[in-house]
Structure formats: structure tokens, C-alpha cells
Design a protein around this motif. Structure first.
Motif, mmCIF file in Angstrom:
data_model
loop_
_atom_site.group_PDB
_atom_site.id
_atom_site.type_symbol
_atom_site.label_atom_id
_atom_site.label_comp_id
_atom_site.label_asym_id
_atom_site.label_seq_id
_atom_site.Cartn_x
_atom_site.Cartn_y
_atom_site.Cartn_z
ATOM 1 N N ARG A 412 0.901 4.556 6.902
ATOM 2 C CA ARG A 412 0.305 5.689 7.590
ATOM 3 C C ARG A 412 -0.456 5.075 8.543
ATOM 4 O O ARG A 412 -1.806 3.856 8.722
ATOM 5 C CB ARG A 412 -0.869 6.400 6.769
ATOM 6 N N LEU A 414 -2.458 6.428 11.658
ATOM 7 C CA LEU A 414 -3.957 7.514 12.065
ATOM 8 C C LEU A 414 -3.760 7.023 13.931
ATOM 9 O O LEU A 414 -4.869 5.889 13.955
ATOM 10 C CB LEU A 414 -5.144 7.359 11.443
ATOM 11 N N LEU A 422 -4.421 16.265 15.736
ATOM 12 C CA LEU A 422 -4.720 16.739 14.187
ATOM 13 C C LEU A 422 -5.986 17.737 13.623
ATOM 14 O O LEU A 422 -6.786 18.280 13.408
ATOM 15 C CB LEU A 422 -4.805 15.831 12.883
ATOM 16 N N GLY A 431 -2.372 21.215 11.420
ATOM 17 C CA GLY A 431 -2.108 19.734 11.014
ATOM 18 C C GLY A 431 -2.829 19.430 9.592
ATOM 19 O O GLY A 431 -2.322 18.619 9.445
ATOM 20 N N LEU A 432 -3.994 19.386 9.939
ATOM 21 C CA LEU A 432 -4.945 19.255 9.170
ATOM 22 C C LEU A 432 -5.176 19.757 7.796
ATOM 23 O O LEU A 432 -4.632 18.981 7.024
ATOM 24 C CB LEU A 432 -5.649 19.658 9.454
ATOM 25 N N ASP A 434 -2.303 21.091 6.359
ATOM 26 C CA ASP A 434 -1.118 20.145 6.349
ATOM 27 C C ASP A 434 -1.346 19.092 5.580
ATOM 28 O O ASP A 434 -0.488 19.158 4.295
ATOM 29 C CB ASP A 434 0.434 20.438 7.516
ATOM 30 N N GLU A 435 -2.157 18.500 6.258
ATOM 31 C CA GLU A 435 -1.748 16.907 4.806
ATOM 32 C C GLU A 435 -2.910 17.210 4.135
ATOM 33 O O GLU A 435 -2.326 16.330 3.028
ATOM 34 C CB GLU A 435 -2.827 15.906 6.592
ATOM 35 N N ARG A 438 -0.348 18.050 1.568
ATOM 36 C CA ARG A 438 -0.026 17.141 0.949
ATOM 37 C C ARG A 438 -0.822 15.840 -0.434
ATOM 38 O O ARG A 438 -0.289 15.740 -0.962
ATOM 39 C CB ARG A 438 0.153 16.639 2.089
ATOM 40 N N LEU A 873 -10.399 14.185 8.053
ATOM 41 C CA LEU A 873 -9.057 13.331 7.948
ATOM 42 C C LEU A 873 -9.423 12.060 6.955
ATOM 43 O O LEU A 873 -8.641 11.514 6.693
ATOM 44 C CB LEU A 873 -9.054 12.912 9.406
ATOM 45 N N TYR A 877 -7.901 10.281 3.855
ATOM 46 C CA TYR A 877 -6.850 9.283 3.421
ATOM 47 C C TYR A 877 -7.945 8.251 2.786
ATOM 48 O O TYR A 877 -7.093 7.319 2.151
ATOM 49 C CB TYR A 877 -6.397 8.840 5.024
ATOM 50 N N ASP A 881 -6.478 9.947 -0.924
ATOM 51 C CA ASP A 881 -4.699 9.848 -0.360
ATOM 52 C C ASP A 881 -4.616 8.860 -1.430
ATOM 53 O O ASP A 881 -4.377 7.962 -1.826
ATOM 54 C CB ASP A 881 -4.282 9.666 0.636
#
Length: 993
Positions: A412, A414, A422, A431-432, A434-435, A438, A873, A877, A881
Motif C-alpha cells: 500500500r 501512500l 484524498l 476518496g477518504l 471510499d478508503e 474498504r 487516513l 492504515y 486496516d
């Protein structure tokens, strides 16, 4: 500083082991014990790579160890240093508390310096003072037992007698800069000869002071380790206040015999993360949790197959150090501006297929990406990554073989560009979102995920059933509202219909009177008979009219059946198949779901039409043959109510001919008779309508109850959808609830949002005439009323609450709303159309949406500043995540963040993340390198920039335990020295040289 190493890695240390000839309790045997001893050490698994040679008060066995090492023995041992064991004058459970001086071997004169320190320790006995030296210990031994003549025996005996005064030891160490910089203090934590053995309550303070003085606790107990890193009864702040900070727990075999050499009980080996140099032990004192461990194996970190272990750059004259090994933990790439930091991150990401097409195509003049900016100069350069599982992957650095249909992102990345996009204000952080979606999707197990491929599919699976229910109920409300409008219309017609019925009745009475006036004297009997027949004929015509209505209905039903078979049912089946695409049913199985009529409707409808045609024919009958006009066609004795219409009509025509010789009078009579029949038919229709209208109020009330219930069911479906969405976040919310600190600031909520403004504005602008005087004359008055009366129920109430609120709203405001209708009820067509639109609006739910909100510190992420979105963000991650164990490559995570938030928000997250996955970051921030205890620091440096080419870029690498690396970090990173100083505040160790 030209070296390049993988930095801090786990190595097995033996911090407490005695050797043959140890002063006390030497059980290694008389005959050449050293050879067997060293052979045993060399053959141990896991391999010991650092040894602290332990002896009481002296360093003789350590010196002998050095001779064997110099002779080529112990090839795997890179670090040897003395561990001088002393006994304090503090009683423990079995004897006295033991304290250890671990001496750094970095100073070539470390042995002489250590002896100088020991010499300052004194023991008073026999009216004399004995220093802690070999000679003085021998003297003490002989004084204590005059029968001893052998020096070695005297040394041993003297060592049992000599007790070090704790306060004196503390003073001696603190007064010597050399000692402060070169000695680490360890104390046994056990109950025998350790601080746990200090029993008396009165000695508790002494115990705490000894533990405060020590840098290291010798203990293999998991409970002790947890205590000393702040995971038990005391927090790290408490430990700092009472004990000068956290302490590493280490454990040695404490071998006094051949059998136990390097064999601690239960394989409780000591592991230190760092290079094989004494500085690694100092670093373990600073970061005990991440750098010291006791157990059979070192702590596991990233999965080996998901770790990049080596980067090789080929066909690139600018890569001065083309081979770079990588640490499996946290790799920090540092360097001055333009030194090639991002270059290395880009090269690694390219090898992982982790640069997006947008990244490769970025504008080379403004992109922060090295590979984008150097596109024209990169040539045929490639990168080859070696993974932990020994697999290698080669990729071109010009992007020519990137993003192939078979490739997938093995890391991944960044990049600055990715984070900027993002977190930019203009993107409203979709976009943030969407992440985040996910990550939410991946936090569900595959079973829970019902094999959905992404969050959208999973959300649809969880909610589509309720959305369909909502659509069905909303459509039903629309239909019911149309029916209610019709019933209202019928109710409003009662007065009109009543008047029309009276009017018709009067017209019939008048026509009948007019007809009576046409009767010629002498024909009264015939007229009376004609009137009787006329009434019967009217009944029969009404029957025929009813049968005709039935027939038309049957024919229309035939058309509907035909249409339903041809298009309706197949389309309904197609819609069901689309809604339930995951059923897995074959076409022939779906055929069973084609809607068909239960009975043989074609035959039935044909039979009904045949029957009704027969009934009409029966009622009509057949006209009799024309005979003598003076002979009645129907005898007086016949019951005319049993006859069909044709003979009655014929008899009426015969009678009419007799009423007058005047043809004009006869025609008038016939016309009036026909008119009376027509008026009677119309009267019947009006009376039927009037009866229907009188029943409308009751039907309307039933329909309104049904609509209220359906409105409630719409909200049941909406609430079910809300609950289903909330379930989607449950796994993540559970994680956040148990997480410390920053992560707790992240929250997810699923809310119903009622757009009262939109709902009210539509009515005010499209439906109501606000020019009329009344409660809703002013702009926004309807919105205000709805906000107060309906919004709370719409957004937070149960289905029953919503129903009750709407009922109360209508009871209070319906009359007022209707008073603002743009048409008068008398304008029937317009008013009818308006009232339907009004009802559709009033009971619509299009303005109710179910939306989930992701908030940080109570603020919706859509409204956060770009910098705070950056934190979210990274939280995502680094901490949430869990499903992603691939390497995480981050280019300057601290961008947009102030130094305090970097420390407060991110340091702990990086520490947690590196335990689960490899993290490679480019950074300018000293806190992120030093306080996360980065496992490998890669220092980038670029040479002079040649025209038409790329500058040579070189890298050096190592761990924080390496002084040269620390110096580079301090030089490059702003605040580096302060960060080091703060981190090592409690330590009496030297960190920079």
C-alpha cells in the motif's frame, strides 16, 4: 559512515552466565573445563551472539573469554562484555540482594576503568577498610579465616564476606562520568537474591530505590516484564515518577556448571533488538517494550512472505548504492531536501506494482513523485525486490510494465500525491470515505461478507431487502392516496347529487303530467295500460343497462389478461431476477416464479360474456308478429312483470296509435314516453352514485387508517435499513471501543436525515397559494411547523412515533393547509388533480435518507481540515486496516501536521503497526524516527546535479543503536537532538558521541 545494514534485528543475548573458574560456586570441574564449555556455547540453538561474562567482583573469566575469542573460538559471538556481580548489604530471602554492573567494552581501557570504579567501593571489618579489588578481597578472605593460605581460596571466601553499601555504590557511579557513560546496572528481580526477596515492610523504600537505580531487571517472569513496561498496576507515567521509567527484563542461564550452559529454564532466552553492540542494550533500556524480550522465540512481526527484504536498482548510473537490504519492521528514510528519499520510496512502490496509473502519468513539472519528475532521464533502469519468501520481482522504473492485467498491488503506497488527493478540500474527501468503506468491508469475515466483492455490494446485500420494502410501501401509499382523493371527491358531490336526484324526479313528474295532457277522451284505459307497461319497460331497460356494464367489464378483463401474459408477468419475473441475482437459480427454476392465473380465466371470461349476452337477449325477448291493431298483443290477464322487453315495446307502440287520430299528438306522446324512460335511466345512475358517495366517508376513513399503517411500515423499512447499516460498522466499532487514545476519536454513526427544508419548500412553492391569508401565508412557516412537529420523529422516532406525529400534524394543520389550495373545490378537475399531488407530497418519504457519518473528534470527516483528514487516513492504515498485511509505504506522513499532533496521534500507531506489517516511511520528523524506535534508518544523500542527467544518490543504513546513524538523524532532522534527549531523559547513558 559508509555502511549499509538492515538495522535493528533480534539477536539472542546471554546476559548472565558464569564461566569455568568463576569465583563462587564453580561447578565446572577441575580438568580443562574451558574446551567443553566453549564447544557447548558454540553449538547452542538458537545461536548466542552476545555474551555478558559474569563473575563476582572481578573480571578474570571475562579476560579468559577474550583470549579464546582471539584464538578463533565462538565465531558467531560478535559482542563480549563483563558482567560484574556484587552483593549489597541489603538482606533478601536467601542471603543478600545481588546487583550487576554491565560494562561497555567500547573503551579499549574499559577493564582498568572498571577496576578504578570497583576500587572506590569499600567494606569495613576487623577495624580495617577493604577496597573492592582482587588483592583486598584476598586479604579480607584471609582475615576472615586465618586457616586459608591459598590466594584463590581466600578470594572466594573474601567474596562471600564483602558486601557493597548501596548508597556508596550509587554515589560512586554518579560521581564518575566514565561509569555513567559505560556501565548499565542490572538487579535480580527474583525472590531469592533479588529485590522481590526484600521482605520487611520497613525495607520497601530500599527495594524501590534499588530498582530505581537499576537500568535492567534480571527476571524471566512475564508478569514482571508486563509490570516494568507499564502494562500492570502502574502506568508508564507512574513508573517514570517512581522508578525513573520503564525497564527491560532480561534473563540468563546463570550457569555455574557444564550442564546448564546457555540453557535457561523453559527456554526463556533473552532477545535484544539492535546491532550486536553494547549500544543496543542502552537502546533496550530506552525502549524496553520493543527492544527486549524473554521467550523461546523473539516477538513475531510481519509475515515473512509479506516483507521486502532487499531492493536492487539496476541499469541506473544515478544509484550509487544499488543494493539496499530492508528491515522487516519500521524503516525510516531520511535526508535533506532533494536527497533521494522519495526516490527510494517510489522505486520500492514501483517494484510492488503499487503506483497507480495516475501516479505514473502525473505532470512531471509539479508532481512530488521522483519517477514522474525523472521520467525523461530514467532510461532502462529497473528495480528488483526480494521478498522474505525468497521470491524476486523485477519492474521497469519508467512504468512501461506497470499495472498489467495480471499485476496486483503488493504494497500500500501512500504517496504525497495520493494523500494530497484524498485529503484535499476540493475532493470533499470522497476518496477518504471510499478508503474507510474498504477497511470496513475488509473488517468483515468472508462468511459475513456473503461473498460480496466490495463495500457497496455488501451494503446492498444488507439493505436492498429493506429498500425494496420501502419502495413497495411507498408505491402503496401513492395508490391509497389516489383512492382517498377519489373518495374525498365523492363526498364533496353528495349535495350536488342529492339536488340532481330531486331535479330529475321533478322532471319526470313534469313530463308524466305533460304526457297525461295529450290523452284523448275515451282512451284513458289504453293510457293507463301504456303507463303500466312503460314502468315495466323501464325496469327491463335498467337491467339491460346493468348487463351491458358487466359485459364491457368482462371484455376489458380479457384485454388485461392478454396484456399480463404477454408483457406484465414476464417483466415482473425479470425484475425479481434482477433483485435476487444472487439466488443462483437456473432459467428453468426461475420459470416456476412466472405469475400465472390460478384458474382458467379465458374460459371463465368467455363463459361470462356468453352468459351476459344470453341474459340481455332474454330481457330483450323477440317482438311478436304484427296483427290486427285493434287486438291487444298482451292479454289483460298476463303478469307483465314476467315478460321481456320486445312484446311490451310492441304493445306500447300499438296503444300509442290508438290515443289520437292526430299523428302529431301520437308522435308527441311517443317522444315524451321515450324521454321519461331516459330520465328514469339517468335517475337510476344518479341514485347509484349518490349511494356510493354517501358510503365514501366510511371508506375514506378506512383507507386513511390503511395509509397511516403503510406510512408506519415505510418507516419500519427505513429503520431496518438503518439497523442493517449500523451492523456493517459493528466489527470496526468494537475495535475502536477497545482501542487506546487517538483511535477513540474516530466514530461511525448511522443516521436518518430528514430534509425538512426541501420537503417544505416544495409544498410552499409548488402546492400552496401563500398569497391567501392564513397560517401558512409567510415563507418558511410550513418548514418551521414541520421542523417542530415532524422532524424529531422522522429522524429518531420509531415507526409508531412517526405515525403518531403525522396524525397529530394532520389534525392540527390539515384544514389550514387545504385553505391555501390554489383552486376552489368547485374547480373540480383542477382541485382533484391538486389534491392528489398534495396527498402524495404529504405522505412522501423521498426526503428521508439513511446516511452514515464518519466523524473524528465529533466532526464529520467531510468537514475536517486537510491536515486532520491526514490523521484519519493514517489512523485507518496504521491501526484499523487489520486485513492488510502488505508493506505500507508512506511518503512524509507528517505533512500538514504540527509536531505535537505527530507525536500525540501517530507515534503509538506506528509502533503498533510495525508489529504486524513492514512499514517504510519517508520523513522529516525526528519524533517519528526516534520515538517510534525505527528499526532501520536509511539516510539518503544526493551528489551534484549534472546537466541532462540525474544526480548520484547514495544511501547508508543502520539502527538507532549505531552512533553514526544517530548523529546523522540529529543533523538532518529538525529537533532530533531534543527528541533523543527527551527519550533518554531518565538514563545515565551516553547517546551521542
Amino acid at each position: 559512515m559508509g555502511m549499509i545494514s538492515r538495522g535493528s534485528e533480534w539477536h539472542r543475548w546471554e546476559p548472565h552466565i558464569h564461566a569455568p573458574g568463576t569465583v563462587l560456586n564453580n561447578q565446572f570441574g577441575k580438568a580443562d573445563p574451558w574446551s567443553a564449555y566453549i564447544t557447548t556455547l558454540e553449538g547452542l540453538t538458537p545461536t548466542i551472539e552476545a555474551i555478558a561474562v559474569t563473575d563476582y567482583y572481578v573480571t578474570d573469566t571475562y579476560e579468559e573469554f577474550l583470549e579464546h575469542k582471539a584464538a578463533g573460538r565462538l565465531p558467531n559471538v560478535a559482542l563480549l562484555f563483563p558482567n560484574i556481580e556484587l552483593r549489597l548489604d541489603v538482606a533478601a530471602k536467601s542471603g543478600f540482594v545481588n546487583i550487576h554492573l554491565l560494562v561497555s567494552p567500547e573503551d579499549p581501557d574499559h577493564l582498568n576503568e572498571a577496576r578504578r570504579i570497583l576500587k572506590r567501593l569499600q567494606f569495613h571489618a576487623f577495624n580495617d577498610r577493604f577496597d573492592c579489588t582482587r588483592e583486598e578481597l584476598i586479604k579480607l578472605g584471609k582475615r576472615a579465616d586465618s586457616t586459608i593460605t591459598d590466594d584463590n581460596a581466600a578470594l572466594r571466601h573474601g567474596a562471600t564476606q564483602f558486601k557493597v553499601n548501596f548508597n556508596q555504590l550509587r554515589k560512586v557511579i554518579s560521581e564518575s562520568e566514565w561509569a555513567t557513560n559505560n556501565i548499565l546496572i542490572a538487579v535480580a528481580g527474583g525472590s531469592g537474591d533479588g529485590t522481590s526477596g526484600i521482605r520487611q515492610a520497613a525495607d520497601l523504600t530500599v527495594r524501590q530505590e534499588i530498582e530505581k537505580f537499576a537500568h535492567i531487571i534480571f527476571s524471566s517472569s512475564p508478569a514482571q516484564r508486563e509490570f516494568w513496561i507499564g502494562q500492570r498496576s502502574m502506568s508508564t507515567e507512574d513508573l517514570r515518577a517512581r522508578y525513573d521509567g520503564c525497564k527491560p527484563c532480561l534473563h540468563g542461564s546463570d550457569s555455574h556448571d557444564q550442564k546448564s550452559v546457555g540453557q535457561p529454564v523453559d527456554n526463556r532466552f533473552s532477545w535484544i533488538k539492535g546491532a550486536l553492540e553494547f549500544d543496543a542494550l542502552r537502546q533496550a533500556c530506552i525502549d524496553p517494550e520493543s527492544r527486549a524480550y524473554v521467550g523461546e522465540h523473539p516477538p513475531r512481526s510481519a509475515i515473512p512472505s509479506q516483507v521486502i527484504s532487499h531492493v536492487k536498482i539496476e541499469d541506473a548510473d544515478w544509484a550509487a548504492t544499488p543494493d539496499i537490504p530492508l528491515n522487516p519492521g519500521l524503516v525510516a528514510i531520511v535526508g535533506a531536501r532533494g536527497s533521494g528519499k522519495t526516490a527510494l520510496a517510489d522505486v520500492i512502490a514501483a517494484g510492488c506494482d503499487a503506483i497507480t496509473p495516475a501516479g505514473w502519468d502525473a505532470d512531471e513539472n509539479i508532481s512530488p513523485s521522483f519517477l514522474a519528475r525523472a521520467r525523461q532521464l530514467i532510461g532502462r533502469a529497473t528495480t528488483t525486490l526480494t521478498w522474505g519468501g525468497a521470491e524476486t520481482v523485477t519492474r521497469s522504473l519508467d512504468g512501461s510494465d506497470a499495472n498489467g492485467h495480471m499485476s496486483y498491488e503488493r504494497a500500500r503506497y501512500l504517496s504525497q500525491q495520493f494523500v494530497e488527493e484524498l485529503c484535499s478540500a476540493k475532493g470533499v474527501s470522497d476518496g477518504l470515505v471510499d478508503e474507510i468503506e474498504r477497511v470496513i468491508f475488509e473488517s468483515h469475515s468472508k462468511d459475513e461478507g456473503e461473498w460480496a466483492l466490495n463495500f457497496e455490494e455488501l451494503r446492498d446485500q444488507k439493505t436492498s431487502r429493506f429498500q425494496q420494502a420501502r419502495e413497495r410501501e411507498a408505491a402503496a401509499i401513492s395508490d391509497i392516496s389516489d383512492r382517498i382523493a377519489t373518495e374525498f371527491e365523492k363526498e364533496s358531490l353528495i349535495a350536488t347529487l342529492t339536488a340532481q336526484v330531486q331535479q330529475r324526479k321533478k322532471v319526470i313528474v313534469d313530463y308524466t303530467a305533460d304526457r297525461a295532457k295529450l290523452v284523448v277522451k275515451g282512451t284513458e284505459a289504453q293510457v293507463a295500460r301504456h303507463t303500466q307497461l312503460s314502468e315495466t319497460a323501464q325496469v327491463l331497460r335498467n337491467q339491460i343497462q346493468n348487463f351491458g356494464n358487466q359485459r364491457r367489464t368482462f371484455v376489458a378483463l380479457q384485454d388485461e389478461v392478454k396484456s399480463m401474459r404477454a408483457t406484465g408477468a414476464p417483466e415482473m419475473l425479470r425484475q425479481a431476477q434482477a433483485r435476487y441475482a444472487n439466488s443462483g437459480m437456473k432459467a428453468e427454476q426461475w420459470d416456476e416464479f412466472l405469475l400465472i392465473y390460478k384458474g382458467d380465466v379465458d374460459n371463465s371470461l368467455r363463459a361470462y360474456i356468453t352468459w351476459v349476452d344470453g341474459e340481455i337477449a332474454k330481457v330483450n325477448g323477440t317482438p311478436p308478429p304484427i296483427g290486427d291493431p285493434n287486438v291487444p298483443l298482451i292479454a289483460d290477464t298476463v303478469d307483465v312483470s314476467t315478460l321481456p322487453l320486445a312484446p311490451i315495446s310492441a304493445e306500447m307502440t300499438r296503444l300509442e296509435a290508438m290515443f289520437s287520430a292526430d299523428k302529431l299528438v301520437r308522435d308527441q306522446y311517443a317522444a315524451l314516453t321515450k324521454r321519461i324512460a331516459q330520465e328514469n335511466s339517468a335517475l337510476q345512475t344518479l341514485e347509484t352514485r349518490l349511494t356510493d358517495s354517501i358510503g365514501a366517508a366510511a371508506r375514506r376513513k378506512d383507507l386513511q387508517t390503511e395509509r397511516d399503517d403503510t406510512y408506519g411500515r415505510v418507516f419500519e423499512a427505513i429503520i431496518n435499513e438503518q439497523d442493517a447499516l449500523a451492523d456493517l460498522y459493528a466489527p470496526l466499532m468494537a475495535r475502536i471501543a477497545t482501542s487506546p487514545g487517538t483511535l477513540k476519536k474516530l466514530s461511525f454513526s448511522v443516521r436518518r436525515i430528514a430534509d425538512v427544508q426541501g420537503w417544505g419548500t416544495f409544498a410552499e412553492e409548488e402546492l400552496l397559494d401563500r398569497r391567501k391569508a392564513g397560517p401558512f401565508y409567510g415563507r418558511g412557516s410550513l418548514i418551521a411547523a414541520a421542523t417542530e412537529a415532524l422532524m424529531p420523529a422522522w429522524e429518531t422516532g420509531s415507526a409508531t412515533d412517526v405515525q403518531s406525529a403525522m396524525t397529530a400534524f394532520m389534525a392540527k394543520y390539515l384544514r389550514d393547509l387545504l385553505s391555501h389550495a390554489p383552486f376552489a373545490p368547485a374547480q373540480q378537475a383542477e382541485y382533484r388533480e391538486w389534491s392528489k399531488r398534495f396527498a402524495h407530497w404529504l405522505f412522501s418519504t423521498d426526503h428521508i435518507t439513511v446516511r452514515y457519518e464518519i466523524a473524528y473528534d465529533g466532526v464529520d470527516i467531510r468537514k475536517l481540515s486537510p491536515g486532520t483528514r491526514g490523521i484519519v487516513l493514517l489512523l485507518l492504515y496504521l491501526a484499523l486496516d487489520d486485513a492488510d498485511d502488505r508493506p505500507l509505504i508512506i511518503d512524509q506522513p507528517e505533512e500538514n501536521l504540527d509536531p505535537k499532533s505527530v507525536f500525540d496521534e501517530l507515534v503509538a500507531l506506528f509502533i503498533a503497526a510495525k508489529a504486524k506489517r513492514q512499514v517504510i516511511m519517508v520523513t522529516h520528523n525526528a519524533n517519528l524516527v526516534i520515538n517510534t524506535d525505527a528499526d532501520q534508518i536509511i539516510v539518503a544523500e544526493a551528489g551534484p546535479h549534472p546537466s541532462g542527467g540525474l544526480p548520484p544518490i547514495s544511501y547508508v543504513a543502520g539502527g538507532l543503536e549505531n552512533a553514526a546513524i544517530r548523529k546523522a538523524v540529529c543533523k538532518i532532522l529538525e529537533g532530533g537532538e531534543d527528541a533523543f534527549r527527551e527519550r533518554a531523559r531518565r538514563l545515565r547513558v551516553r547517546l551521542e558521541r
